[in-house]
Every structure is written in C-alpha cells, then in structure tokens.
Design an enzyme around this catalytic site. Structure first.
Site, PDB file in Angstrom:
ATOM      1  N   ASP A  17       0.811  -1.222   0.000  1.00  0.00           N
ATOM      2  CA  ASP A  17       0.000   0.000   0.000  1.00  0.00           C
ATOM      3  C   ASP A  17       0.847   1.276   0.000  1.00  0.00           C
ATOM      4  OD1 ASP A  17       0.699  -1.046   2.638  1.00  0.00           O
ATOM      5  OD2 ASP A  17      -0.334   0.697   3.450  1.00  0.00           O
ATOM      6  N   GLY A  19       2.499   2.864  -2.252  1.00  0.00           N
ATOM      7  CA  GLY A  19       2.463   3.782  -3.395  1.00  0.00           C
ATOM      8  C   GLY A  19       1.678   5.040  -3.103  1.00  0.00           C
ATOM      9  N   TYR A 134       0.325   1.863  15.592  1.00  0.00           N
ATOM     10  CA  TYR A 134       1.701   2.315  15.752  1.00  0.00           C
ATOM     11  C   TYR A 134       1.789   3.432  16.790  1.00  0.00           C
ATOM     12  CZ  TYR A 134       2.914   0.044  11.263  1.00  0.00           C
ATOM     13  OH  TYR A 134       3.126  -0.849  10.251  1.00  0.00           O
ATOM     14  N   ARG A 136       3.259   6.635  17.191  1.00  0.00           N
ATOM     15  CA  ARG A 136       3.922   7.544  16.245  1.00  0.00           C
ATOM     16  C   ARG A 136       3.284   8.926  16.320  1.00  0.00           C
ATOM     17  NH1 ARG A 136       4.211   5.014  10.513  1.00  0.00           N
ATOM     18  NH2 ARG A 136       5.819   3.777  11.562  1.00  0.00           N
ATOM     19  N   LYS A 165      -1.369  -5.326  13.873  1.00  0.00           N
ATOM     20  CA  LYS A 165      -0.032  -5.157  13.304  1.00  0.00           C
ATOM     21  C   LYS A 165       0.635  -4.020  14.070  1.00  0.00           C
ATOM     22  CE  LYS A 165       2.350  -3.536   9.107  1.00  0.00           C
ATOM     23  NZ  LYS A 165       2.236  -3.269   7.664  1.00  0.00           N
ATOM     24  N   GLY A 190       7.573  -4.266   9.265  1.00  0.00           N
ATOM     25  CA  GLY A 190       8.938  -4.477   8.806  1.00  0.00           C
ATOM     26  C   GLY A 190      10.005  -3.843   9.669  1.00  0.00           C
ATOM     27  N   ARG A 219       8.403  -2.858   2.463  1.00  0.00           N
ATOM     28  CA  ARG A 219       9.612  -2.510   1.718  1.00  0.00           C
ATOM     29  C   ARG A 219      10.719  -3.559   1.800  1.00  0.00           C
ATOM     30  NH1 ARG A 219       9.517   3.812   3.421  1.00  0.00           N
ATOM     31  NH2 ARG A 219       8.384   2.881   5.155  1.00  0.00           N
TER      32      ARG A 219
END
Length: 252
Positions: A17, A19, A134, A136, A165, A190, A219
């Site tokens: 996702d 992009g 997350y 963040r 996740k 990741g 990535r």
C-alpha cells in the site's frame, strides 16, 4: 472469520500500500509482477488499496486485504490517517479482510480512534479487520518502547480489531510482553531499515518465538533484490519453523 486471513493461525502478509504514502517507488511499478512473486513464494496475503485491486490482471490466489486508511508524506500532517473506503466497497472488490491504520500519539489520534471504532462496527461479522497500531507522533519519544507498543496493541484489540499489526520491540523477550498483553493475534511490521537479510530473518524469528502470528512486511520484501526469495525465506520461518541459518540458505 479470522480463519479468512490466518493459515493455521499464522500469516505472511506483504504490504503493498506504500504507493499512496510515498509514491511509485522501486518495487511498486509493476504491481502484477510483485503480487505473483510473493504469492508463488509463500505469502498468504497482500495489503493493497482499492485502486490497485481494480487494475490487477487477475484475482490474487492469496488473501486480499483492502486498506481503508490513507495519508501521504507530502502532507503537513503525515501521521494523520483518513478513511478513504468502506467495508461494503471492499466486499464488492473481493476483499478477504480490511485494514485500518492508527498512529497513537499523533496530534489527531482521537479522530483515527473514532474511525477505527466505526470500521469495526461496519465489519460486524462481514470481514475480519487488521488494525495497524503504531506509536507515532508528537507525544511519542521512543516508538520502540515495549510498554508503549503493548499499550498501543491493546488499544486496537479493545476496540474490536481481529488482528493487530505493530512494531517489533527489538528482542523476543520484550515482544512477548506485547503478545501477552493483547488478546488477539499480533503480527509485526517491517521495522527500521536493516543492514542485512540476516537482520530481517532474525527479527521474524524473534517475533515468532515471542508468540507472534506472523508478519506484515512491505519494503523489506518489495524492494529486496529478489522479493520471491526473501518471501520464501520468511515463509520458511513462519510456517515450517525453520532456523535463521536454514532460511539464509534459501537466499544463496
């Protein structure tokens, strides 16, 4: 319903996702090719936006998770995610699940929490929901703090997400705290840039030893020199309980 996106309780999702967030970067020019590469080498799901779902040459043979959140690195508020789709439309596109991203600690995280709660209610036994939770934003000083990650993961579960996740804490013992504190399956993102394939595989191995249900990696797979081989190596750890050394042999 969770069995829609878990294979014997485990998952290897490839996040494609990016992009929308960072643009057409290396690895995401030929979306059909990357989907084929990962599905032929052990991935069990892909995460894509609705527009990409429409342009794929064929329906993926693996689970399709439609991502409903969006923000871009061109924005003044890149950490603030907006809902850009519906569960109903995801179902029409053949989704097996949907995902929503929430950054806890950002200036507008209350809006993202409200959106997550609404999408959970929309799913209502129609589709499972993966929540990307997350730490963040402006309030977060260390996004890899195990206590913070455990709290953030628990928030997603408390609001009704079927799978969480989140970030890997850096080692198996501290990540076990995250897993133990979350009543639904947890998968890792990741993480920070790794210097080697071995670093990636050690991270996956550590998460699985801590009780994670798998990974959702972007990535580190689609920008790898050989996306198929790194997918196969990660898959061997998750689904075959292979050692890091055995997984490294796949990459030779």
């Amino acid at each position: 319903m969770l069995n829609n996106i878990l294979k014997n309780g485990k998952i290897l999702a490839v996040a494609l996702d990016h992009g929308l967030t960072i643009g057409p970067v290396n690895g995401l020019f030929d979306m059909n090719k990357i989907v084929v590469d990962v599905q032929e080498n052990g991935a069990t799901a892909i995460i894509i936006h609705k527009g990409i779902s429409k342009i794929l040459n064929s329906t993926p043979k693996i689970q399709k998770i439609i991502h409903l959140s969006a923000s871009t690195n061109l924005s003044v508020f890149p950490d603030d995610k907006a809902i850009v789709g519906t569960v109903e439309n995801a179902i029409k596109l053949g989704a097996d699940a949907v995902s929503v991203h929430v950054n806890i600690g950002s200036l507008h995280d209350h809006n993202m929490l409200k959106d997550l709660g609404r999408i959970v209610d929309e799913c209502n036994e129609k589709l499972p929901l993966l929540a990307m939770m997350y730490p963040r934003g402006e309030k977060i000083s260390n996004e890899y703090d195990p206590k913070v990650i455990a709290h953030v993961a628990r928030i997603g579960a408390e609001l009704g997400a079927d799978i969480i996740k989140t970030l890997y804490t850096g080692n198996s013992e501290t990540f076990k705290e995250v897993v133990n504190g979350c009543p639904v399956p947890v998968v890792i993102a990741g993480g920070p840039n790794s210097n080697s394939d071995e670093d990636i595989l050690n991270m996956v191995n550590g998460a699985m030893k801590a009780g994670a249900a798998g990974v959702s990696i972007g990535r580190k797979i689609f920008q790898h020199p050989n996306p198929g081989k790194i997918t196969k190596a990660i898959s061997s750890i998750i689904f075959e309980n292979k050692s890091v050394d055995d997984a490294m042999e796949i990459l030779k």
